[in-house]
Design an enzyme around this catalytic site. Sequence first.
Site, PDB file in Angstrom:
ATOM      1  N   ASP A  11      -7.002 -14.458  17.479  1.00  0.00           N
ATOM      2  CA  ASP A  11      -7.297 -15.368  18.595  1.00  0.00           C
ATOM      3  C   ASP A  11      -8.114 -16.547  18.082  1.00  0.00           C
ATOM      4  OD1 ASP A  11      -8.043 -16.585  20.967  1.00  0.00           O
ATOM      5  OD2 ASP A  11      -9.557 -15.059  21.470  1.00  0.00           O
ATOM      6  N   ASP A  15     -10.212 -16.932  23.953  1.00  0.00           N
ATOM      7  CA  ASP A  15      -9.875 -16.438  25.301  1.00  0.00           C
ATOM      8  C   ASP A  15      -9.551 -14.942  25.301  1.00  0.00           C
ATOM      9  OD1 ASP A  15      -7.389 -16.370  24.131  1.00  0.00           O
ATOM     10  OD2 ASP A  15      -6.383 -17.599  25.640  1.00  0.00           O
ATOM     11  N   ASP A  19      -3.065 -15.988  19.413  1.00  0.00           N
ATOM     12  CA  ASP A  19      -2.271 -17.198  19.626  1.00  0.00           C
ATOM     13  C   ASP A  19      -1.697 -17.712  18.309  1.00  0.00           C
ATOM     14  OD1 ASP A  19      -4.550 -18.491  18.425  1.00  0.00           O
ATOM     15  OD2 ASP A  19      -5.521 -18.387  20.396  1.00  0.00           O
ATOM     16  N   ASP A  88      12.011 -13.541  18.529  1.00  0.00           N
ATOM     17  CA  ASP A  88      12.479 -12.474  19.392  1.00  0.00           C
ATOM     18  C   ASP A  88      13.408 -13.103  20.427  1.00  0.00           C
ATOM     19  OD1 ASP A  88      12.473  -9.881  20.746  1.00  0.00           O
ATOM     20  OD2 ASP A  88      10.512  -9.576  19.815  1.00  0.00           O
ATOM     21  N   ASP A 195      16.309  -8.233  21.383  1.00  0.00           N
ATOM     22  CA  ASP A 195      15.766  -7.185  22.244  1.00  0.00           C
ATOM     23  C   ASP A 195      16.883  -6.422  22.975  1.00  0.00           C
ATOM     24  OD1 ASP A 195      13.108  -6.261  23.379  1.00  0.00           O
ATOM     25  OD2 ASP A 195      14.136  -6.752  25.248  1.00  0.00           O
ATOM     26  N   GLU A 253      18.042  -4.761  18.308  1.00  0.00           N
ATOM     27  CA  GLU A 253      17.355  -3.533  18.742  1.00  0.00           C
ATOM     28  C   GLU A 253      18.327  -2.738  19.620  1.00  0.00           C
ATOM     29  OE1 GLU A 253      13.417  -1.987  21.174  1.00  0.00           O
ATOM     30  OE2 GLU A 253      14.742  -3.510  21.986  1.00  0.00           O
ATOM     31  N   HIS A 326       5.680  -2.640  18.103  1.00  0.00           N
ATOM     32  CA  HIS A 326       4.759  -2.760  19.235  1.00  0.00           C
ATOM     33  C   HIS A 326       5.041  -1.743  20.342  1.00  0.00           C
ATOM     34  CE1 HIS A 326       8.395  -4.823  20.246  1.00  0.00           C
ATOM     35  NE2 HIS A 326       8.033  -4.887  21.510  1.00  0.00           N
ATOM     36  N   ASP A 327       6.115  -0.945  20.190  1.00  0.00           N
ATOM     37  CA  ASP A 327       6.456   0.073  21.194  1.00  0.00           C
ATOM     38  C   ASP A 327       6.140   1.496  20.737  1.00  0.00           C
ATOM     39  OD1 ASP A 327       7.599  -1.937  22.805  1.00  0.00           O
ATOM     40  OD2 ASP A 327       9.597  -1.649  21.928  1.00  0.00           O
TER      41      ASP A 327
END
Length: 539
Positions: A11, A15, A19, A88, A195, A253, A326-327
């Site tokens: 970051d 915030d 990013d 993605d 995806d 995927e 990330h899953d």
Amino acid sequence: MYQVYPRSFADSDGDGIGDLRGILHRLDHLVELGVDAVWLSPVYASPQDDNGYDISDYQAVDPVFGTLDDLDELIAALHEHGIKLVMDLVVNHTSDEHPWFVESRDPTSPKRDWYWWRPPRAGLAAGAPGAEPTNWGSFFSGSVWELDETSGEYYLHLFSRKQPDLNWENEEVRQAVYAMMRWWLDRGVDGFRMDVVNVLSKDTSLPDGPVHGGVWADGSASYICGPRIHDFLAEMHRAVFAGRPERLLTVGEMPGVTIDQARVFTDPARAEVDMVFQFEHVGLDHGPGGKFDVRPLRLADLKASFGRWQAGLADIGWNSLYWDNHDQPRIVSRFGDDGHFRRESATMLATVLHLHRGTPFVYQGEELGMTNAHFTRLDQYRDIETLRHVEASGSLAGVAERGRDNARTPMQWSSDPNAGFSTGTPWIDVNENFGIINAAAERADPESVFHHYRRLIALRHDDPVVALGDFTMLLPDHEHVYAFTRSWDGVTLTVLGNFSGSLQDVVLDHDPGELILSNYSAPATTLRPWEARVHRHVG
Ligand code: TEU
């Protein structure tokens, strides 16, 4: 290939959310690791219902991540280091806030057919129990159908109700997606991770599915590798990739994909996609109740599964290789030992995976041996899949082991506050172990997980047997040892991995040759806890 999940990577503006400028500031890390390409999870404009997998504008960067200029700068900076950028591509669904869907809500709009709108089941009133057009359950619990009160019709969403499925039967939808993809390639991106791309084609008769227990049925037979999927991907290839001079990369995927289907998808002669993400090996520790029904892994099952995929795609097609994304929960916590033997087991797991034939993927933090979050309270979770599951089941069972937030805690850069991820309050708790497990500590220790990943990547770059060699599984029934060889042009690598915290004796019927890589410093005959060894024999 290295996956960046931007929300949790770095970051730059305090915030609490990662990013694009944060990634720019941390490029050294990727360069030192030696990666060839980065897969960037979605940074497009999005209401963030599913952390960016719900897109409201495919050609804009969400302000939370920065600007298009930042993205151009990131692409240029990566390219300067010879690193490709793969975006993605989430085109099974859009956000319900995408202008296409907003327009589609009007039954008289030309965009009505861009999504799957259906009246209630015959004889039932809209909103009545069981009036949904099919009995299918959503990946995120509940029905796949959401009623729109204004028109009295339902729309299909395989994922959240804020992720309506696009109707790929509609030619205009497909052309709009291809135009958007060409726009990104013209901007300099090097390909796409697609995806859930094997669910684009649905059986248009939308039949009910079998109920396996619970309220909602399994509709997957109607959309996993559906009737027109190969036509769609081949058409996409012709419309977007064919004839371009750049070397581009695509990976689809594909939950539920079989080996036979994967051979077809990745057959270069057919020109559909370069590789697929299959899910077999990350389902071996699921019980009949699904991913939150936690079962121990049997090593023989893992070997049988990978062995079949290696054999199945040996002559035609190509494998992707991954433990984490990330899953998925963190692999060192899942198949390794994230306590006493964390370093040993993380490096062993990496060695075994990376020396298979195929393209290895590293998910951010995996190269540091980052562990599961070990959250204890519901209010620590952010992920929609987890929250919906807990709501529907009324139970936290399995969530700490399997929830997707395990992979989504902030990247642990240093022992500074918030692990050096942010100067603000992170959007999700930092893992408490960041004082011990962090990039600064890993870089300082030559025996660390990080340096082991670096060595594995260097070995793949330097020794053609890693990329090109044939694969042969050894000791398929051994309960604790994973063993195989790779052979190419008179060179044979022998790879051994101890999937246990105890000593294991291994008898090989060939001379494995010189030891070229290991996660223990002193030699020994017996395999020590979680030991990995790579031997090289010439001639
Ligand atoms: O995931 C699709 C998918 O099938 C699963 O891995 C899913 O994440 C879930 O865990 C099933 O139990 C992709 C993305 O990777 C995921 O992050 C998105 O939530 C999903 O598609 C929808 O876009």
